[in-house]
Write an enzyme that holds these catalytic residues in place. Structure first.
Site, mmCIF file in Angstrom:
data_model
loop_
_atom_site.group_PDB
_atom_site.id
_atom_site.type_symbol
_atom_site.label_atom_id
_atom_site.label_comp_id
_atom_site.label_asym_id
_atom_site.label_seq_id
_atom_site.Cartn_x
_atom_site.Cartn_y
_atom_site.Cartn_z
ATOM 1 N N CYS A 258 -33.349 -45.450 13.068
ATOM 2 C CA CYS A 258 -32.412 -45.380 14.074
ATOM 3 C C CYS A 258 -32.367 -45.370 15.573
ATOM 4 O O CYS A 258 -32.919 -46.532 15.913
ATOM 5 C CB CYS A 258 -31.730 -43.591 13.871
ATOM 6 S SG CYS A 258 -29.813 -43.906 13.818
ATOM 7 N N HIS A 344 -30.768 -45.151 7.674
ATOM 8 C CA HIS A 344 -31.692 -43.961 7.102
ATOM 9 C C HIS A 344 -32.658 -44.046 6.025
ATOM 10 O O HIS A 344 -32.061 -44.388 4.764
ATOM 11 C CB HIS A 344 -31.123 -42.821 7.650
ATOM 12 C CG HIS A 344 -30.671 -42.113 8.662
ATOM 13 N ND1 HIS A 344 -31.941 -41.087 8.795
ATOM 14 C CD2 HIS A 344 -30.235 -42.564 9.803
ATOM 15 C CE1 HIS A 344 -31.349 -41.028 10.486
ATOM 16 N NE2 HIS A 344 -30.003 -42.258 10.933
ATOM 17 N N GLU A 346 -35.136 -42.537 4.271
ATOM 18 C CA GLU A 346 -35.103 -41.710 3.995
ATOM 19 C C GLU A 346 -33.558 -40.619 2.875
ATOM 20 O O GLU A 346 -34.063 -39.747 2.076
ATOM 21 C CB GLU A 346 -35.589 -40.184 5.045
ATOM 22 C CG GLU A 346 -34.536 -39.719 5.834
ATOM 23 C CD GLU A 346 -34.097 -40.494 6.983
ATOM 24 O OE1 GLU A 346 -32.872 -40.166 6.984
ATOM 25 O OE2 GLU A 346 -34.437 -41.188 6.974
#
Length: 367
Positions: A258, A344, A346
């Site tokens: 990001c 993202h 994760e």
């Protein structure tokens, strides 16, 4: 039912548009850049994601608070959003694992919100007009007074916020006898990123945003470097761009997510730009052009890298593209062990299609 929900509240946008609703959370006034997230779940992870610092979040899902608050489902130690706008603010919740209601949580952390707003109408307005500043108040209902307060709020363009959300003290995460050691430059890191490293036999040391490369290298001698997500304008962070440049000189493996992706681009002379709306949701289709594979991704960003500059660059190449708008979602540096993605992997909450990127980083450290 909490009596606060019956008090009136108002939402005023920078362009003069007004929405009336009911107070949610603490009675008060808050300002920030208004944006929306299309995710159908994970409101608590959104509230505590440091990338949302300084932003008023519009939830497009109709019910917020319905499964309560669980103290383990946080992405940082406190709520990071500046305020919440939602349709149905559910103080009564149903989930055995929940520790408290959303109202108690917001009051403890001084978060001001507004509910009973037509969020579909609001989101369509933001989609057409773009991201802009806004003010929510349940204590001042006079529009002229609110306009005066809103006029004082700075634009997100040019705002450096990462040093405000970054850790003040260095800390470690994971098993100190792990195979790999990763230095994490904390610009607003999410806990689930650290959990993903721990799951892959990584001992991470997390450093404040303005820590120099030399300090991290001397202190920890890491196998690789991670540049985290975070809020604000990447172009307003020369200190971090300088750190990334120095890491690239060593050719140690580097992974950015990001804001970390935008900084890797800036370190290679590729400019960033403020997007009209940004991408915030759990279902953005992204194509990995290296292996010709599509993944559904979790996203949260209001800035992006300039597509034409990436394509014209002889330093980096595109690895991932957004299939909705063709924006650049991933790059790697030619001849270096450095890569980054705009989204993202994760994904807390969200699909796990992109978790392989953590494995790619581990494989670079193996070599």
């Amino acid at each position: 039912m909490n009596h606060f929900t019956k008090l009136p509240a108002v939402l005023l946008l920078e362009d003069g548009t007004v929405f009336y609703g009911k107070a949610a959370g603490k009675i008060g006034t808050t300002t920030g850049e208004i944006c929306f997230n299309t995710g159908m779940t994970g409101y608590q992870e959104i509230f505590t994601d440091p990338s949302y610092f300084g932003q008023i979040m519009v939830a497009t899902n109709a019910h917020i608070g319905n499964y309560g608050i669980n103290n383990e489902e946080i992405e940082s130690e406190q709520i990071q959003i500046a305020g919440l706008v939602c349709k149905n603010y559910n103080i009564a919740y149903s989930r055995k694992q929940a520790d408290e209601s959303i109202q108690d949580y917001f009051q403890e952390q001084n978060i001001v919100g507004i509910s009973d707003v037509d969020t579909r109408q609001l989101v369509r307005h933001i989609r057409d007009k773009g991201a802009m500043n806004a003010i929510i108040s349940s204590e001042i209902l006079d529009i002229e007074e609110l306009k005066a307060k809103l006029a004082e709020v700075p634009s997100m363009d040019g705002l450096e916020l990462s040093s405000q959300v970054s850790t003040k003290e260095t800390y470690t995460f994971g098993n100190e006898n792990a195979t790999y050691r990763v230095a994490v430059l904390d610009l607003g890191v999410k806990k689930n990123i650290l959990r993903n490293f721990d799951d892959r036999d990584v001992y991470a040391k997390v450093y404040p945003a303005k820590t120099s490369f030399e300090e991290m290298e001397k202190d920890f001698a890491p196998s690789g470097y991670f540049i985290s997500n975070g809020p604000g304008d990447p172009a307003a962070m020369p200190y971090a761009i300088d750190t990334v440049k120095k890491i690239l000189e060593t050719d140690k493996p580097l992974f950015g997510i990001c804001l970390g992706h935008q900084l890797l681009a800036l370190a290679n002379d590729i400019p960033t730009k403020k997007m009209f709306n940004g991408h915030r949701g759990l279902n953005h289709p992204v194509k990995n052009v290296i292996i010709d594979h599509c993944e559904v991704t979790s996203q949260n960003h209001g800035f992006g890298v300039v597509q034409e500059a990436v394509k014209a660059s002889d330093k980096v190449e595109v690895t991932h593209v957004n299939l909705n708008d063709n924006s650049v979602e991933g790059i790697r540096v030619k001849g270096k062990n450095a890569f980054s993605v705009q989204y993202h992997p994760e994904s807390s909450p969200g699909p796990h299609d992109s978790r392989y990127l953590f494995d790619d980083f581990i494989n670079l450290m193996k070599k």
